[in-house]
Scaffold this motif. Structure first.
Motif, PDB file in Angstrom:
ATOM      1  N   MET A  22      32.327  56.168  49.415  1.00  0.00           N
ATOM      2  CA  MET A  22      33.352  56.228  48.263  1.00  0.00           C
ATOM      3  C   MET A  22      33.214  54.564  47.908  1.00  0.00           C
ATOM      4  O   MET A  22      33.533  53.842  48.811  1.00  0.00           O
ATOM      5  CB  MET A  22      34.745  56.619  48.640  1.00  0.00           C
ATOM      6  N   ASP A  23      33.647  54.308  46.567  1.00  0.00           N
ATOM      7  CA  ASP A  23      33.581  53.040  46.187  1.00  0.00           C
ATOM      8  C   ASP A  23      34.730  52.172  45.876  1.00  0.00           C
ATOM      9  O   ASP A  23      34.945  50.978  45.709  1.00  0.00           O
ATOM     10  CB  ASP A  23      32.595  52.519  44.986  1.00  0.00           C
ATOM     11  N   PHE A  24      35.855  52.997  45.954  1.00  0.00           N
ATOM     12  CA  PHE A  24      37.342  52.559  45.921  1.00  0.00           C
ATOM     13  C   PHE A  24      37.609  51.593  44.634  1.00  0.00           C
ATOM     14  O   PHE A  24      38.493  50.969  44.464  1.00  0.00           O
ATOM     15  CB  PHE A  24      37.636  51.605  46.931  1.00  0.00           C
ATOM     16  N   GLN A  25      36.915  51.805  43.546  1.00  0.00           N
ATOM     17  CA  GLN A  25      37.112  50.873  42.484  1.00  0.00           C
ATOM     18  C   GLN A  25      38.169  51.250  41.647  1.00  0.00           C
ATOM     19  O   GLN A  25      38.772  50.490  41.233  1.00  0.00           O
ATOM     20  CB  GLN A  25      35.553  51.038  41.601  1.00  0.00           C
ATOM     21  N   LYS A  26      38.507  52.634  41.720  1.00  0.00           N
ATOM     22  CA  LYS A  26      39.650  53.108  40.934  1.00  0.00           C
ATOM     23  C   LYS A  26      40.888  52.606  41.714  1.00  0.00           C
ATOM     24  O   LYS A  26      41.853  52.282  40.820  1.00  0.00           O
ATOM     25  CB  LYS A  26      39.708  54.522  40.921  1.00  0.00           C
ATOM     26  N   GLU A  27      41.055  52.624  42.844  1.00  0.00           N
ATOM     27  CA  GLU A  27      42.197  52.100  43.436  1.00  0.00           C
ATOM     28  C   GLU A  27      42.194  50.666  43.418  1.00  0.00           C
ATOM     29  O   GLU A  27      43.411  50.297  43.390  1.00  0.00           O
ATOM     30  CB  GLU A  27      42.251  52.692  45.184  1.00  0.00           C
ATOM     31  N   LYS A  28      41.146  50.072  43.779  1.00  0.00           N
ATOM     32  CA  LYS A  28      41.373  48.624  43.451  1.00  0.00           C
ATOM     33  C   LYS A  28      41.735  48.074  42.141  1.00  0.00           C
ATOM     34  O   LYS A  28      42.542  47.270  42.003  1.00  0.00           O
ATOM     35  CB  LYS A  28      39.815  48.098  43.733  1.00  0.00           C
ATOM     36  N   GLN A  29      41.224  48.768  40.917  1.00  0.00           N
ATOM     37  CA  GLN A  29      41.649  48.543  39.804  1.00  0.00           C
ATOM     38  C   GLN A  29      43.167  48.750  39.447  1.00  0.00           C
ATOM     39  O   GLN A  29      43.908  47.934  38.998  1.00  0.00           O
ATOM     40  CB  GLN A  29      40.905  49.144  38.604  1.00  0.00           C
ATOM     41  N   LEU A  30      43.799  49.790  39.997  1.00  0.00           N
ATOM     42  CA  LEU A  30      44.993  50.179  39.983  1.00  0.00           C
ATOM     43  C   LEU A  30      45.786  49.084  40.482  1.00  0.00           C
ATOM     44  O   LEU A  30      47.151  48.476  39.932  1.00  0.00           O
ATOM     45  CB  LEU A  30      45.573  51.321  40.790  1.00  0.00           C
ATOM     46  N   VAL A  31      45.559  48.733  41.761  1.00  0.00           N
ATOM     47  CA  VAL A  31      46.373  47.211  42.307  1.00  0.00           C
ATOM     48  C   VAL A  31      46.312  46.087  41.596  1.00  0.00           C
ATOM     49  O   VAL A  31      46.980  45.305  41.222  1.00  0.00           O
ATOM     50  CB  VAL A  31      45.878  47.272  43.844  1.00  0.00           C
ATOM     51  N   ARG A  32      44.905  45.972  41.068  1.00  0.00           N
ATOM     52  CA  ARG A  32      44.658  44.531  40.211  1.00  0.00           C
ATOM     53  C   ARG A  32      45.638  44.682  38.953  1.00  0.00           C
ATOM     54  O   ARG A  32      46.353  43.751  38.607  1.00  0.00           O
ATOM     55  CB  ARG A  32      43.351  44.479  39.741  1.00  0.00           C
TER      56      ARG A  32
END
Length: 333
Positions: free
Chosen positions: A1-11
């Motif tokens: 999993m690349d976690f990009q969706k979760e990272k973008q939410l926090v950003r």
């Protein structure tokens, strides 16, 4: 999993929160965080259980004290939680919140100058919402910037702490999974090895099993930061081991790794009974909890940098020392 969706939410959350004022702070918290939000913070905030409470007790007063607040991140990463078997995803950031210290905060007098609040935050992300946050911040360091001395002279140095020597801690893009696995393995080896406090090796040789020779331990105000295995053993690890006669490890709530970086937090990590001498204080005979966040950088097969956040205000408050309470009785210019 690349976690990009979760990272973008926090950003996106940070971008909105850092530029918000007044009621917009509450709106931002409620937009990005789940209604049953759990927030774990440094003393005197402790646990808050809904987004509005966090806005009211922490973010609004902080924005009011540190004007033109700016987030200066040094580490940003995400990963599956090794503690719950990878069931939850956490996004972690670390750095400083910088602003103009123009109004009192928690009784700390303003300086009218730039001030840096060192922080680290773990955010659990589920169904496009932040459901949990653990956010630790070095209040004693802010007190020192205001000319106060919350603790006796520390054994090491404390500065406005820089990020990784390699300047590559902002993992906004996807990282090779194998590198994160190596980092988690190095962290796990160190945690297991350090639990053997009866090792027949010298402290320095024991540390060399987990750490590179040029390691840096970026500790909290009251203890300080120290460089190289020899100085770390002398300025923190040795005094820490000598300062507590009883030690209990309580485990961690979350532990992740991505790329060459990783970390964990506990609530609390440790329960300790001071036997005297640690941080210049005498023995109390009382057990106290240490809530800790550790962030690591791996170089090769070993760890080489470690940023440490310890809720020392909570620990010493349990020993009968109310550091913030004393501000109410001390006149300030």
């Amino acid at each position: 999993m690349d976690f990009q969706k979760e990272k973008q939410l926090v950003r996106d959350f940070y971008a909105a929160l850092d530029n918000a004022t007044g009621d917009a702070i509450t709106e931002t918290m409620e937009r990005f965080c789940a209604p049953a939000f759990l927030w774990r913070g440094y003393h005197p905030f402790h646990e808050q259980t809904d987004p509005k409470a966090v806005a009211d007790v922490f973010w609004k007063p902080l924005h009011g004290a540190l004007g033109k607040l700016q987030r200066r991140m040094d580490v940003f990463m995400a990963g599956r939680n090794a503690i719950d078997g990878g069931q939850s995803t956490w996004v972690v950031s670390m750095g400083h919140l910088m602003g103009l210290f123009d109004a009192p905060w928690l009784g700390i007098p303003p300086t009218g100058k730039m001030a840096f609040l060192r922080y680290c935050a773990f955010h659990r992300v589920e169904a496009d919402k932040i459901t949990e946050t653990a956010m630790f911040f070095d209040i004693p360091h802010l007190m020192m910037q205001a000319g106060l001395q919350p603790f006796p002279p520390q054994t090491a140095a404390h500065l406005v702490q820089p990020g990784p020597m390699t300047h590559d801690g902002l993992l906004f893009d996807e990282q090779p999974a194998l590198e994160g696995e190596k980092t988690l393995k190095a962290i796990d080896f160190m945690v297991k090895d350090i639990s053997n406090w009866q090792s027949k090796l010298s402290l320095e040789d024991e540390l060399r099993r987990s750490w590179n020779e040029d390691m840096i331990w970026w500790g909290p105000a009251g203890i300080g930061a120290t460089y190289t295995i020899e100085r770390y053993a002398k300025q923190h690890s040795g005094p820490f081991r000598a300062g507590f006669e009883e030690r209990k490890f309580n485990g961690h709530v979350a532990k992740i790794a991505e790329g060459h970086f990783g970390g964990f937090f506990g609530w609390p990590n440790l329960t300790l009974k001071p036997s005297g001498g640690f941080m210049g204080f005498p023995a109390t005979g009382k057990a106290g909890d240490m809530r800790v966040i550790d962030i690591y950088r791996r170089d090769g097969d070993k760890l080489t940098e470690n940023w440490v956040f310890i809720d020392l205000l909570h620990f010493w408050n349990q020993q009968g020392l109310d550091v913030l309470g004393r501000l109410k009785t001390v006149p300030h210019k």
